[in-house]
Write an enzyme that holds these catalytic residues in place. Structure first.
Site, mmCIF file in Angstrom:
data_model
loop_
_atom_site.group_PDB
_atom_site.id
_atom_site.type_symbol
_atom_site.label_atom_id
_atom_site.label_comp_id
_atom_site.label_asym_id
_atom_site.label_seq_id
_atom_site.Cartn_x
_atom_site.Cartn_y
_atom_site.Cartn_z
ATOM 1 N N TYR A 143 1.177 -1.197 0.327
ATOM 2 C CA TYR A 143 0.171 0.347 -0.608
ATOM 3 C C TYR A 143 0.983 1.527 -0.041
ATOM 4 O O TYR A 143 0.667 2.304 -0.186
ATOM 5 C CB TYR A 143 -1.348 -0.139 1.561
ATOM 6 N N LYS A 192 2.690 -15.764 2.260
ATOM 7 C CA LYS A 192 3.243 -15.865 0.924
ATOM 8 C C LYS A 192 4.609 -16.713 0.866
ATOM 9 O O LYS A 192 5.415 -16.119 0.075
ATOM 10 C CB LYS A 192 2.178 -15.151 0.376
ATOM 11 N N ASP A 224 -3.512 -18.048 0.287
ATOM 12 C CA ASP A 224 -4.820 -18.839 -0.286
ATOM 13 C C ASP A 224 -5.161 -19.682 0.803
ATOM 14 O O ASP A 224 -6.468 -20.596 0.818
ATOM 15 C CB ASP A 224 -3.576 -19.446 -1.475
ATOM 16 N N ASP A 248 -6.472 -6.996 3.982
ATOM 17 C CA ASP A 248 -7.974 -6.131 3.951
ATOM 18 C C ASP A 248 -8.847 -6.894 3.164
ATOM 19 O O ASP A 248 -9.503 -7.022 3.068
ATOM 20 C CB ASP A 248 -6.845 -5.410 2.083
ATOM 21 N N ASP A 252 -11.963 -8.647 4.911
ATOM 22 C CA ASP A 252 -13.835 -8.842 4.289
ATOM 23 C C ASP A 252 -14.017 -10.242 4.096
ATOM 24 O O ASP A 252 -15.373 -10.626 3.888
ATOM 25 C CB ASP A 252 -13.195 -7.977 2.276
HETATM 26 C C1 IPM Z 1 -10.432 -0.886 4.084
HETATM 27 C C2 IPM Z 1 -10.500 -0.471 2.211
HETATM 28 C C3 IPM Z 1 -9.794 0.544 2.572
HETATM 29 C C4 IPM Z 1 -7.623 -0.105 2.327
HETATM 30 C C5 IPM Z 1 -9.746 1.212 0.603
HETATM 31 C C6 IPM Z 1 -11.087 1.815 1.291
HETATM 32 C C7 IPM Z 1 -8.298 2.409 1.211
HETATM 33 O O1 IPM Z 1 -10.464 -1.298 1.697
HETATM 34 O O2 IPM Z 1 -10.753 0.100 4.955
HETATM 35 O O3 IPM Z 1 -10.223 -2.587 4.424
HETATM 36 O O4 IPM Z 1 -8.105 -1.049 1.619
HETATM 37 O O5 IPM Z 1 -7.293 -0.355 3.776
HETATM 38 MG MG MG Z 2 -11.080 -3.175 2.692
#
Ligand code: IPM
Ligand code: MG
Length: 356
Positions: A143, A192, A224, A248, A252
């Protein structure tokens, strides 16, 4: 009476509506537990671009630095898609994380018993009280690494770099070990290392540090495989520690286990006391203003703020219990259940506040 200064970055899309509900719940918790909160709003993301031309004005950094903690909604939306990459709303989010030194991102994925039926996984897979904590490195890796574009023999290319130093790995891994010590004493480091050199350094560092935490059982998974294990057998996990990008993605995925991404809170911490608290979901511009937004992830983020930065654990517990109770009485659109009324964002916030 104890009083706190909280910076508020409502952001874009559903950001303002969800943050307002979290503010109302915090205010109620203050009345009940004997503290006051003074909120100071500042601009971030698209809202900041519209007002000042940039996604992270210096004034916002100053306000957040002076505050006891920061509460954030979400940033971004199609309106700003045509911004150059260095001036997108997301840059504001990455910028405030870096400016405040928020290297440790705690993303708990837990399932409220009331929401077991909302999980896409079968009940025997999620078990009785699924509770995973993802500890994501937040100010390094790909990032923030060197990136660019160029052209070789007329062929355009682009690159991003994953780079971690030993101190960067050590500090996030130590946070994860300490969390594991306060929980179920299991730490899974995700990398990884079969392909990436930065992952090999990550793994070596975890192996070296584990001698300092003899009460924590350490395992390693490739990312993975971890993605697969999260849906195959999520109960095996206690604390997961991983890099910025892997965290990240995995957070999710883990959020869906809990029924809705609208339920998951997060805390971003530095070496100091102050933190930044935000839901892990985005700004959902498609439902902004419709009342369909779920304020619970932001409300739960406010509870994390009380626990980790403001030393008000009883108030944090009360908010979490109020969310649980609210879920047994009503739902937002994303977690509807037969027989329970569907409430708009504001009414769900008011219900939680009334139960604190
Ligand atoms: C998160 C979001 C952010 C990230 C984006 C919006 C930059 O997806 O906080 O998980 O990737 O960190
Ligand atoms: Mg995110």
């Amino acid at each position: 009476m104890q009083s706190y200064e909280i910076a508020v970055l409502k952001g874009d899309g559903i950001g303002p509506e969800i943050v307002e509900q979290a503010m109302a719940v915090l205010k109620k918790a203050g009345e009940k537990f004997g503290f006051t909160i003074h909120f100071q709003e500042a601009l971030l993301g698209g809202a900041a671009i519209d007002a000042t031309g940039v996604p992270l004005p210096q004034e916002t950094i100053d306000i957040c630095k002076a505050a006891d903690s920061t509460l954030l909604g979400a940033v971004g939306g199609p309106k700003w898609d045509s911004q150059p990459s260095h001036n997108r709303p997301e840059k504001g989010l990455l910028g405030i994380r870096a400016a405040l030194g928020l290297f440790a991102n705690l993303r708990p994925a837990l399932i409220f018993p009331e929401l077991r039926a909302a999980s896409p996984l079968k009940e025997d897979i999620i078990g009785d009280n699924l509770d995973i904590l993802i500890v994501r490195e937040l100010t390094g890796g790909i990032y923030f690494g060197e990136r660019g574009r160029g052209e070789e023999n007329g062929v355009p290319y682009a690159y991003d770099t994953e780079k971690y130093s030993v101190p960067e790995i050590e500090r996030i891994v130590r946070v994860a070990f300490e969390m594991a010590q306060k929980r179920h004493h299991r730490l899974c480091s995700v990398d990884k290392a079969n392909v990436l050199e930065s992952s090999r350094l990550w793994r070596e560092t975890v192996e070296r540090l584990k001698a300092d935490y003899p009460d924590v059982e350490v395992s390693h998974l490739y990312v993975d495989n971890c993605a697969m294990q999260l849906v195959r057998n999520p109960k095996q996990f206690d604390v997961i520690v991983t890099s910025n990008m892997f965290g990240d993605i995995l957070s999710d995925e883990a959020s869906m286990i809990s029924g809705s991404i609208g339920m998951l809170a997060s805390a971003s911490l530095s070496s100091g006391k102050a933190g930044l608290y935000e839901p892990i979901h985005g700004s959902a511009p498609d439902i902004a203003g419709t009342g369909k937004a779920n304020p619970l992830a932001t409300i739960l983020s406010a509870a994390m703020m009380l626990r980790y930065s403001l030393d008000q654990p009883a108030a944090a517990d009360a908010i979490e219990a109020a969310v649980s109770k609210a879920l047994s009485q009503a739902r937002t659109a994303d977690i509807q259940a037969p027989g329970l009324p569907v409430l708009p964002c504001k009414e769900m916030g008011a219900l939680v506040a009334s139960l604190v």
